[in-house]
Enzyme design. Sequence first.
Site, mmCIF file in Angstrom:
data_model
loop_
_atom_site.group_PDB
_atom_site.id
_atom_site.type_symbol
_atom_site.label_atom_id
_atom_site.label_comp_id
_atom_site.label_asym_id
_atom_site.label_seq_id
_atom_site.Cartn_x
_atom_site.Cartn_y
_atom_site.Cartn_z
ATOM 1 N N ASP A 54 0.841 -1.208 0.000
ATOM 2 C CA ASP A 54 0.000 0.000 0.000
ATOM 3 C C ASP A 54 0.876 1.257 0.000
ATOM 4 O OD1 ASP A 54 -2.224 1.613 0.187
ATOM 5 O OD2 ASP A 54 -2.779 1.011 2.224
ATOM 6 N N SER A 109 -2.963 -9.794 2.035
ATOM 7 C CA SER A 109 -3.086 -10.205 3.456
ATOM 8 C C SER A 109 -1.878 -10.958 4.010
ATOM 9 C CB SER A 109 -4.340 -11.066 3.700
ATOM 10 O OG SER A 109 -5.496 -10.272 3.737
ATOM 11 N N THR A 110 -0.872 -11.228 3.180
ATOM 12 C CA THR A 110 0.221 -12.088 3.671
ATOM 13 C C THR A 110 1.349 -11.325 4.353
ATOM 14 O OG1 THR A 110 1.436 -12.054 1.569
ATOM 15 C CG2 THR A 110 -0.227 -13.784 1.858
HETATM 16 N N1 AR6 Z 1 5.250 -5.203 -4.610
HETATM 17 C C1 AR6 Z 1 4.700 -6.417 -4.497
HETATM 18 N N2 AR6 Z 1 4.440 -7.033 -3.317
HETATM 19 C C2 AR6 Z 1 4.773 -6.353 -2.204
HETATM 20 C C3 AR6 Z 1 5.353 -5.070 -2.239
HETATM 21 C C4 AR6 Z 1 5.588 -4.497 -3.507
HETATM 22 N N3 AR6 Z 1 6.135 -3.270 -3.634
HETATM 23 N N4 AR6 Z 1 5.555 -4.662 -0.963
HETATM 24 C C5 AR6 Z 1 5.131 -5.665 -0.177
HETATM 25 N N5 AR6 Z 1 4.659 -6.689 -0.918
HETATM 26 P P1 AR6 Z 1 1.170 -6.025 3.017
HETATM 27 P P2 AR6 Z 1 -1.472 -6.940 3.888
HETATM 28 C C6 AR6 Z 1 4.059 -7.952 -0.470
HETATM 29 O O1 AR6 Z 1 1.631 -5.936 4.419
HETATM 30 O O2 AR6 Z 1 -0.868 -8.110 4.563
HETATM 31 C C7 AR6 Z 1 -0.723 -1.974 4.883
HETATM 32 O O3 AR6 Z 1 -0.222 -1.118 5.869
HETATM 33 C C8 AR6 Z 1 4.419 -8.403 0.918
HETATM 34 O O4 AR6 Z 1 5.633 -9.105 0.935
HETATM 35 O O5 AR6 Z 1 1.537 -4.943 2.102
HETATM 36 O O6 AR6 Z 1 -2.681 -7.160 3.043
HETATM 37 C C9 AR6 Z 1 -2.149 -1.651 4.490
HETATM 38 O O7 AR6 Z 1 -2.419 -0.274 4.569
HETATM 39 C C10 AR6 Z 1 3.253 -9.330 1.241
HETATM 40 O O8 AR6 Z 1 3.511 -10.623 0.714
HETATM 41 O O9 AR6 Z 1 -0.452 -6.142 2.947
HETATM 42 C C11 AR6 Z 1 -2.940 -2.431 5.484
HETATM 43 O O10 AR6 Z 1 -3.071 -1.737 6.726
HETATM 44 C C12 AR6 Z 1 2.119 -8.720 0.460
HETATM 45 O O11 AR6 Z 1 2.679 -7.728 -0.407
HETATM 46 C C13 AR6 Z 1 -2.126 -3.667 5.688
HETATM 47 O O12 AR6 Z 1 -0.784 -3.298 5.408
HETATM 48 C C14 AR6 Z 1 1.071 -8.058 1.323
HETATM 49 O O13 AR6 Z 1 1.684 -7.410 2.435
HETATM 50 C C15 AR6 Z 1 -2.516 -4.748 4.732
HETATM 51 O O14 AR6 Z 1 -1.800 -5.906 5.030
#
Ligand code: AR6
Length: 236
Positions: free
Chosen positions: A27, A110-111
């Site tokens: 995000d 969500s991971t």
């Molecule tokens: N490109 C692709 N994948 C990514 C990137 C990127 N630039 N950065 C991280 N990931 P998360 P969530 C992967 O925490 O679990 C936020 O603060 C990462 O390794 O981004 O759905 C939101 O505002 C992981 O596998 O999202 C919410 O509050 C995946 O993206 C909360 O986090 C998701 O990790 C959402 O949590």
Amino acid sequence: MGDITTLAVDAIVNAANEALLGGRGVDGAIHLAAGSGLLDECRGLGGCDTGEAKPTGGHDLLAQWVVHTVGPMWSGGGHGEAGLLASCYRRSLEVAVGLGARSVAFPAISTGAYGYPKAAAARIAVDTVRAFGHDHPSGIDEVVLVAFADDDLDRYQALLAETDASGPARWSSPGSCAIIATPVERLSAATAPRRPTGTTQGGNRWRSPSPSTERSVPLMSRPGRCSCTTYATSWR
Ligand code: AR6
């Protein structure tokens, strides 16, 4: 490490929170790359329920649209997490198709901060995307499941190899930001690329490989800009 913000697909999906006002993880990366116009637009969306999806423009991103979805926080698995996560993928694809997107890239929703076990989440991602493809055969050309780390890629590869007997798929090469339009009948990490069927799709920035190099040149490649590993599945 892959970065979804560098992909030149029609739409990228953001793993957001219910406020839709930015955050950390993917995000934060999307908001950073898209610029402040994205946050301005998000302010007008009124948030988003878990399992739902809402679109914005891509602003400074290469992608034309961002589809913001809110994954479930993992609470042990007994609180409807699986259904909500599947809904994120399904609703994001529905919203993207409604916009006219032909290519969509997903992070592993969500991971990260939300703690969903990665293996279970990857299975839901693959199953839901494939089900959508079968239910909407002309709905979309390409879905990219972005593997942020090597183990993400391994999981997607294993799952697609396991399920690919039911239909054609495309796979992308690990280790570079390359999506190879490679229909293979039985997907495996060792399968050699064959003749691509996809070329320019839906007015986006996909590139067609030249005939002489089609076995080795990726359909989309961004040398020097991206070192992500990606994995793509489609159903044509
Ligand atoms: N490109 C692709 N994948 C990514 C990137 C990127 N630039 N950065 C991280 N990931 P998360 P969530 C992967 O925490 O679990 C936020 O603060 C990462 O390794 O981004 O759905 C939101 O505002 C992981 O596998 O999202 C919410 O509050 C995946 O993206 C909360 O986090 C998701 O990790 C959402 O949590």
